[in-house]
Design an enzyme around this catalytic site. Structure first.
Site, mmCIF file in Angstrom:
data_model
loop_
_atom_site.group_PDB
_atom_site.id
_atom_site.type_symbol
_atom_site.label_atom_id
_atom_site.label_comp_id
_atom_site.label_asym_id
_atom_site.label_seq_id
_atom_site.Cartn_x
_atom_site.Cartn_y
_atom_site.Cartn_z
ATOM 1 N N ASN A 316 0.810 -1.219 0.000
ATOM 2 C CA ASN A 316 0.000 0.000 0.000
ATOM 3 C C ASN A 316 0.844 1.270 0.000
ATOM 4 O OD1 ASN A 316 -2.393 1.819 0.934
ATOM 5 N ND2 ASN A 316 -0.865 1.993 2.573
ATOM 6 N N LYS A 323 4.222 16.970 -10.825
ATOM 7 C CA LYS A 323 4.803 18.081 -11.611
ATOM 8 C C LYS A 323 4.557 17.749 -13.066
ATOM 9 C CE LYS A 323 7.393 21.227 -9.355
ATOM 10 N NZ LYS A 323 6.434 22.022 -8.695
ATOM 11 N N LEU A 325 5.638 17.057 -16.669
ATOM 12 C CA LEU A 325 6.884 16.375 -17.020
ATOM 13 C C LEU A 325 7.989 17.375 -17.358
ATOM 14 C CD1 LEU A 325 8.308 13.672 -17.481
ATOM 15 C CD2 LEU A 325 7.480 13.709 -19.837
ATOM 16 N N ASN A 374 -3.133 11.332 -15.661
ATOM 17 C CA ASN A 374 -3.447 12.614 -15.024
ATOM 18 C C ASN A 374 -2.316 13.596 -15.311
ATOM 19 O OD1 ASN A 374 -5.119 14.198 -13.545
ATOM 20 N ND2 ASN A 374 -4.586 13.316 -11.558
ATOM 21 N N TYR A 380 3.732 9.078 -11.276
ATOM 22 C CA TYR A 380 2.752 8.323 -10.473
ATOM 23 C C TYR A 380 1.908 7.399 -11.365
ATOM 24 C CZ TYR A 380 -1.033 7.694 -7.002
ATOM 25 O OH TYR A 380 -1.958 7.182 -6.123
ATOM 26 N N LYS A 384 1.381 3.278 -11.187
ATOM 27 C CA LYS A 384 0.094 2.649 -10.861
ATOM 28 C C LYS A 384 -0.413 1.771 -12.001
ATOM 29 C CE LYS A 384 -0.083 4.211 -6.694
ATOM 30 N NZ LYS A 384 0.020 3.290 -5.559
HETATM 31 P P1 NAD Z 1 -0.883 8.549 2.722
HETATM 32 O O1 NAD Z 1 0.147 9.509 2.266
HETATM 33 O O2 NAD Z 1 -1.925 9.028 3.679
HETATM 34 O O3 NAD Z 1 -0.192 7.255 3.343
HETATM 35 C C1 NAD Z 1 0.889 6.602 2.708
HETATM 36 C C2 NAD Z 1 1.713 5.882 3.750
HETATM 37 O O4 NAD Z 1 2.830 5.294 3.076
HETATM 38 C C3 NAD Z 1 2.269 6.844 4.803
HETATM 39 O O5 NAD Z 1 2.056 6.336 6.083
HETATM 40 C C4 NAD Z 1 3.752 6.913 4.463
HETATM 41 O O6 NAD Z 1 4.592 7.152 5.575
HETATM 42 C C5 NAD Z 1 3.997 5.533 3.858
HETATM 43 N N1 NAD Z 1 5.216 5.533 3.049
HETATM 44 C C6 NAD Z 1 5.578 6.440 2.122
HETATM 45 N N2 NAD Z 1 6.803 6.153 1.663
HETATM 46 C C7 NAD Z 1 7.219 5.043 2.317
HETATM 47 C C8 NAD Z 1 8.403 4.269 2.274
HETATM 48 N N3 NAD Z 1 9.414 4.594 1.483
HETATM 49 N N4 NAD Z 1 8.494 3.175 3.069
HETATM 50 C C9 NAD Z 1 7.470 2.838 3.887
HETATM 51 N N5 NAD Z 1 6.336 3.544 3.979
HETATM 52 C C10 NAD Z 1 6.212 4.636 3.191
HETATM 53 O O7 NAD Z 1 -1.546 7.983 1.392
HETATM 54 P P2 NAD Z 1 -2.945 7.254 1.163
HETATM 55 O O8 NAD Z 1 -3.865 8.222 0.554
HETATM 56 O O9 NAD Z 1 -3.361 6.492 2.368
HETATM 57 O O10 NAD Z 1 -2.520 6.255 0.000
HETATM 58 C C11 NAD Z 1 -2.216 4.882 0.195
HETATM 59 C C12 NAD Z 1 -2.073 4.213 -1.161
HETATM 60 O O11 NAD Z 1 -3.263 4.400 -1.917
HETATM 61 C C13 NAD Z 1 -0.945 4.786 -2.004
HETATM 62 O O12 NAD Z 1 -0.316 3.742 -2.717
HETATM 63 C C14 NAD Z 1 -1.673 5.718 -2.957
HETATM 64 O O13 NAD Z 1 -0.954 5.919 -4.148
HETATM 65 C C15 NAD Z 1 -2.950 4.960 -3.185
HETATM 66 N N6 NAD Z 1 -4.077 5.795 -3.660
HETATM 67 C C16 NAD Z 1 -4.632 6.759 -2.870
HETATM 68 C C17 NAD Z 1 -5.702 7.507 -3.360
HETATM 69 C C18 NAD Z 1 -6.401 8.573 -2.540
HETATM 70 O O14 NAD Z 1 -7.354 9.172 -3.029
HETATM 71 N N7 NAD Z 1 -5.971 8.834 -1.320
HETATM 72 C C19 NAD Z 1 -6.178 7.293 -4.652
HETATM 73 C C20 NAD Z 1 -5.569 6.321 -5.422
HETATM 74 C C21 NAD Z 1 -4.531 5.557 -4.905
#
Ligand code: NAD
Length: 474
Positions: A316, A323, A325, A374, A380, A384
Site C-alpha cells: 500500500n 509536476k 513532465l 493525469n 505516479y 500505478k
Molecule cells: P498517505 O500519504 O496518507 O499514506 C501513505 C503511507 O505510506 C504513509 O504512512 C507513508 O509514511 C507511507 N510511506 C511512504 N513512503 C514510504 C516508504 N518509502 N516506506 C514505507 N512507507 C512509506 O496515502 P494514502 O492516501 O493512504 O494512499 C495509500 C495508497 O493508496 C498509495 O499507494 C496511494 O498511491 C494509493 N491511492 C490513494 C488515493 C487517494 O485518493 N488517497 C487514490 C488512489 C490511490
C-alpha cells in the site's frame, strides 16, 4: 476531511436547494460496521432472473440462498426455466411476483445473463430489469453474471457477452443516485464453483463504494479449498506497508477486524503514527523503508520466527510528487518509481524466496490515475499502471503456489493525500462519479480484505476499481 457539500445536501433544506439548482445530491452510503456475516442478507429479498440458455443459475441460486435472502422470481420471463430447474435441484424455495406493487421491495436484483448469444437476445436484459429497476430501494445491489468474453470464440456469444459490460456500466450510472451499485461477474471456464465469495462481496455493505465494475472469476488456485468468506482471515498473518495512516491504517484495521494478525510497516519517519495504529488494533509495528535494499530479508527475519511466515501481503505504501513532465526533476521521477513500483517487485521477489507461505495472497494498491492518466502525474501514473501489469504477470506463478495476486485501484478517497489538493480540483474529484462523493479509506480496506481472503481463490490477476464509478479512465 469532511464533505460539507454532502452534509448540506442531506438536510431537507439542502436537498431542495440542490435539486432546484440541478446540483448532485450524494446518497448516504450504508457501510459495514461489523465483520463478514454468515447470512448478510437475512430478512432481505433478492429477485433472481436468467436468460434463455443460462449456465450459471445453479451456482447463482446456491450462493444467493446461502446469504439468507428470500429469493423471488419474475413469472414468465425468458430464463425462468433455468432458474426453476436450479431451485428444484437444490431444494430452494422461490416466492412471489416482485412486480406486484404490494410486494416488499427487493434489495437485490441478480441476473444470470450467461446464455445471451445474439443482439436480439439482449432484449432479455431489458425485459427483466426495466419493470424492476425503479423499485430497488436505496443502497440496493444489482449483479449481472456473464461468461468471460476473453475465452469465447463464437462470434454472437462473444459479442453479446461483451455487450453486458456496457449495460452494466450504464445501469450503474443510472442507479448510483440512490446509493445502489451495479457490477458484473465474468465467469471463466472453471470459475463456476468460485462464485460465492465475489457475489457475496458485491451484494454486501462491504462494497458500498464499488460500482460499475467487472470482476473475472476463474478456477481457484492450486489446491485451494472452497470456504466461506466469514471467518476466512482468522489467524492469518498479514503484512501491510504504509500502515501508519490513511488507507494503510484502514486496511490494517479491517484485516484485524476479520481476525488477522497484522504486521504494519511504515517508513521510520512515521514510527509514531505506526505505533498508535498498531496499538489500536493489537498489531505489530515494523519501522522500515520499503526501498531499503534489504527490505525483503528484514521482513522475512521479522515474521519467520514470531509469526511463522506471511499469508497476506498488502503493498500500500505510495507517494506522489506531482509536476508537469517538463518541470519534473529526476529525483521526483526516481523517488515515485522506486517507492510505488520498484519496491513492490523487489520485496515480492525476496519474499517468494523466503517469508511467504504457500497459498499467500498479495494485494497491490494501484490507482485510477494509472488507468486514466493525469496531467502532472507521469511518474505516479506509470507506477500505478505498472502495478496492474505486474499483478497480471505474476498471477500464474502465484496460482501455482496456491495463492493469488490482485490489485485494487482507488478513486478519489478522503485521506491526507487528497486533503492536500486545492479546493477546486478536490471538489471536482469528489463529485465526478456515479455516487457523487469521495470514498473512504474503509472502502479500499474492505475490498483489500476480500481480495486477501482464501475464499476469493477464483480471483487472480485482476484489478478492481473502488471509485464509485469515477468517470476518469472509465
Ligand atoms: P498517505 O500519504 O496518507 O499514506 C501513505 C503511507 O505510506 C504513509 O504512512 C507513508 O509514511 C507511507 N510511506 C511512504 N513512503 C514510504 C516508504 N518509502 N516506506 C514505507 N512507507 C512509506 O496515502 P494514502 O492516501 O493512504 O494512499 C495509500 C495508497 O493508496 C498509495 O499507494 C496511494 O498511491 C494509493 N491511492 C490513494 C488515493 C487517494 O485518493 N488517497 C487514490 C488512489 C490511490
Amino acid at each position: 476531511m469532511s464533505d460539507r457539500f454532502m452534509e448540506f445536501t442531506q438536510s431537507p433544506f439542502g436537498k431542495s436547494f440542490a435539486s432546484l439548482l440541478g446540483l448532485p445530491t450524494p446518497p448516504r452510503l450504508i457501510r459495514a460496521k461489523a465483520p463478514w456475516a454468515d447470512r448478510p442478507l437475512d430478512g432481505k429479498f433478492a429477485t433472481v432472473g436468467a436468460s434463455n440458455g443460462a449456465q450459471l443459475s445453479e451456482a447463482l441460486l446456491e450462493a444467493l440462498a446461502a446469504t439468507g435472502a428470500t429469493l423471488r422470481i419474475v413469472p414468465e420471463h425468458a430464463g425462468l426455466a433455468p432458474v426453476k430447474q436450479a431451485a428444484a435441484a437444490q431444494k430452494i424455495n422461490l416466492t412471489g411476483n416482485p412486480a406486484d406493487a404490494s410486494a416488499p421491495r427487493s434489495q437485490v436484483l441478480a441476473f444470470d445473463a450467461s446464455g445471451i448469444s445474439s443482439p436480439e437476445q439482449l432484449r432479455e436484459l431489458y425485459d427483466f430489469f426495466q419493470p424492476l429497476v425503479r423499485s430497488v430501494p436505496s443502497n440496493g445491489r444489482v449483479v449481472v453474471l456473464s461468461r468471460a468474453p476473453e475465452g469465447i470464440e463464437e462470434i454472437g456469444l462473444k459479442t453479446a457477452q461483451t455487450a453486458l459490460r456496457g449495460f452494466m456500466r450504464s445501469l450503474a450510472k443510472e442507479i448510483g443516485k440512490n446509493g445502489t451499485t451495479c457490477n458484473l461477474l465474468e465467469v471463466a471456464e472453471g470459475g463456476e464453483g468460485w462464485l460465492a465469495a465475489p457475489l457475496r462481496f458485491f451484494l454486501s455493505e462491504h462494497s458500498a463504494y464499488v460500482t460499475g465494475q467487472l470482476l473475472r472469476v476463474g478456477p481457484g488456485s492450486k489446491g485451494a479449498e472452497l470456504q466461506p468468506l466469514a471467518g476466512s482471515l482468522a489467524g492469518k498473518v498479514a503484512l501491510v506497508t504504509g500502515a501508519a495512516r490513511g488507507i494503510g491504517a484502514a486496511i490494517s484495521e479491517v484485516l484485524a477486524r476479520e481476525g488477522a494478525k497484522v504486521i504494519g510497516m511504515d517508513h521510520p519517519s512515521a514510527e509514531g503514527g505506526l505505533g498508535e495504529t498498531m496499538a489500536r488494533i493489537g498489531g505489530h509495528g515494523l519501522a522500515l523503508d520499503v526501498t531499503a535494499p534489504d527490505a525483503a530479508e528484514r521482513i522475512a527475519a521479522e515474521v519467520s520466527g514470531k509469526f511463522g511466515g506471511l499469508d497476506i501481503v498488502v503493498h500500500n505504501a505510495g507517494i506522489t510528487r506531482d509536476k508537469m513532465l517538463r518541470n519534473m526533476t529526476q529525483q521526483q521521477w526516481d523517488l515515485v518509481l522506486n517507492i510505488n513500483l520498484g519496491a513492490i517487485l523487489r520485496i515480492n521477489e525476496g519474499l517468494l524466496k523466503k517469508g511467504l507461505n504457500n497459498g499467500a495472497r498479495v494485494v497491490c494498491i494501484s490507482s485510477i490515475g494509472g488507468i486514466g492518466g493525469n496531467a502532472g502525474q507521469t511518474n505516479y501514473g506509470s507506477t500505478k499502471a505498472g502495478v496492474i501489469g505486474y499483478t497480471q504477470a505474476m498471477a500464474a506463478a502465484m496460482a501455482k503456489r496456491g495463492g493469488a495476486i490482485n490489485a485494487v485501484a482507488p478513486g478519489f478517497i478522503e485521506t491526507a493525500m487528497t486533503a492536500a489538493m486545492p479546493l477546486g480540483p478536490r471538489e471536482v474529484g469528489r463529485r465526478i462519479n456515479s455516487l457523487s462523493q469521495a470514498g473512504l479509506p474503509q472502502d479500499i480496506a474492505e475490498t483489500v480484505a476480500f481480495m486477501a481472503s482464501p475464499a476469493a481463490a477464483g480471483v487472480n490477476g485482476s484489478t478492481l476499481r473502488v471509485c464509485g464509478q469515477n468517470w476518469f479512465g472509465a
